[in-house]
Motif scaffolding. Structure first.
Motif, mmCIF file in Angstrom:
data_model
loop_
_atom_site.group_PDB
_atom_site.id
_atom_site.type_symbol
_atom_site.label_atom_id
_atom_site.label_comp_id
_atom_site.label_asym_id
_atom_site.label_seq_id
_atom_site.Cartn_x
_atom_site.Cartn_y
_atom_site.Cartn_z
ATOM 1 N N GLU A 199 151.500 13.224 123.923
ATOM 2 C CA GLU A 199 151.610 13.113 122.465
ATOM 3 C C GLU A 199 153.018 12.777 121.995
ATOM 4 O OE1 GLU A 199 149.756 15.446 119.255
ATOM 5 O OE2 GLU A 199 149.000 16.685 120.904
ATOM 6 N N ALA A 200 154.006 13.399 122.604
ATOM 7 C CA ALA A 200 155.386 13.148 122.165
ATOM 8 C C ALA A 200 155.750 11.679 122.365
ATOM 9 C CB ALA A 200 156.355 14.055 122.921
ATOM 10 N N ASP B 206 156.898 14.954 129.094
ATOM 11 C CA ASP B 206 155.753 14.769 128.198
ATOM 12 C C ASP B 206 154.545 14.208 128.942
ATOM 13 O OD1 ASP B 206 154.486 14.496 125.519
ATOM 14 O OD2 ASP B 206 154.626 12.362 125.998
ATOM 15 N N GLN B 207 154.768 13.451 129.983
ATOM 16 C CA GLN B 207 153.677 12.811 130.711
ATOM 17 C C GLN B 207 153.014 13.723 131.751
ATOM 18 O OE1 GLN B 207 152.529 9.700 129.835
ATOM 19 N NE2 GLN B 207 154.028 9.983 128.192
ATOM 20 N N ARG C 184 154.730 16.072 111.213
ATOM 21 C CA ARG C 184 154.826 14.628 111.509
ATOM 22 C C ARG C 184 154.589 13.784 110.273
ATOM 23 N NH1 ARG C 184 149.640 13.650 115.483
ATOM 24 N NH2 ARG C 184 150.917 15.033 116.768
ATOM 25 N N GLU C 185 153.693 14.228 109.401
ATOM 26 C CA GLU C 185 153.397 13.456 108.191
ATOM 27 C C GLU C 185 154.592 13.464 107.235
ATOM 28 O OE1 GLU C 185 148.753 13.831 107.248
ATOM 29 O OE2 GLU C 185 149.735 15.790 107.402
ATOM 30 N N ARG D 156 157.294 12.257 114.800
ATOM 31 C CA ARG D 156 157.354 13.610 115.352
ATOM 32 C C ARG D 156 155.991 13.957 115.936
ATOM 33 N NH1 ARG D 156 162.162 16.599 115.601
ATOM 34 N NH2 ARG D 156 160.678 18.236 116.105
ATOM 35 N N ALA D 157 156.002 14.669 117.062
ATOM 36 C CA ALA D 157 154.733 15.142 117.628
ATOM 37 C C ALA D 157 154.227 16.371 116.880
ATOM 38 C CB ALA D 157 154.925 15.469 119.108
#
Length: 253
Positions: A156-157, A180-181, A217-218, A228-229
């Motif tokens: 997600e990040a 992140d992966q 994030r919004e 932003r995650a």
């Protein structure tokens, strides 16, 4: 603590003379009274607020901005990948404050106004009388609520934050991108957490003209154009659920 005038929304009723039939409406004109009224209302609803003194919050740094008292938005966050539902919530709350005040440059206190544990406990983070530090370049009028949990799923990040970076900036973030992966462990919002958040937001609507709710994030995209995650797709599911239940609009609408 200095008290301040409230321009709208907060009222109280009291019968100042027991011999009179009708109660007299009295305007509550200080912010300390409003903070206490929020605490009292939450307790009535079965959700006693864990105040700063109860979790032994550190004193804030000097220089916190007094809120304009025009809260219209609620912003939902998650604490991050190093947090877990399995950890004692009071320790996680103390860590949130310590990390925020230890940033470079440091925040003056915990950046959020409230925190919600996975068990449905509601913590007072930053005093509601002061503007938060939880949305870059856009904190005015926003109540910050953080879930004491990690709600970001694997990848997600990168999708939200790193994908649009230049090659040079991606190289600078290589370790974060790699993490992140591969780090797939995360929490899930609990029914207790969701219900406590709903009760808190419902209560805040009683005291402020709250019209909008969104995820970090919004709001971050609106205020600075940065991805932003936070609060993760799982956190955004809660945001969308509560927007419907509380009849609130997404940010920017």
């Amino acid at each position: 603590m200095t008290d301040y005038t409230i321009d709208h929304w907060t009222t109280a009723q009291t019968a100042v003379d027991s011999s009179k039939k009708d109660a007299i409406v009295i305007r509550v004109d200080d912010r300390a009274a409003t903070r206490q009224a929020i605490i009292t209302q939450l307790k009535r609803k079965g959700y006693p607020l864990i105040e700063r003194s109860s979790w032994h919050a550190q004193p804030p740094h000097p220089g916190m901005r007094e809120s304009h008292w025009d809260y219209q938005d609620i912003v939902i966050h998650h604490a991050g990948r190093s947090y877990s539902c399995g950890a004692p919530s009071i320790e996680e709350m103390r860590r949130v404050q310590a990390e925020d005040m230890g940033r470079s440059p440091p925040f003056n206190d915990a950046g959020y106004h409230y925190a919600i544990s996975c068990q449905g406990e509601i913590y007072e983070a930053r005093d509601i009388r002061f503007t938060g530090e939880h949305v870059d370049k856009g904190n005015t009028g926003k109540v910050g609520i953080v879930f004491l949990a990690n709600l970001v799923q694997v990848g997600e990040a990168y999708d939200q934050e790193y994908k649009s970076l230049s090659l040079v900036d991606k190289l600078k973030k290589l370790r974060d991108i790699a993490t992140d992966q591969v780090v797939a462990d995360h929490d899930r919002p609990t029914p207790y957490q969701i219900r406590a958040t709903e009760i808190l937001c419902e209560t805040l609507k009683e005291f402020f003209d709250i019209t909008h709710m969104g995820g970090h994030r919004e709001y971050q995209m609106l205020s600075s154009g940065k991805g932003r995650a936070c609060p993760g797709n799982l956190g955004m599911n809660v945001v969308q659920l509560l927007r419907t239940r509380l009849a609130l609009s997404p940010p920017g609408e």
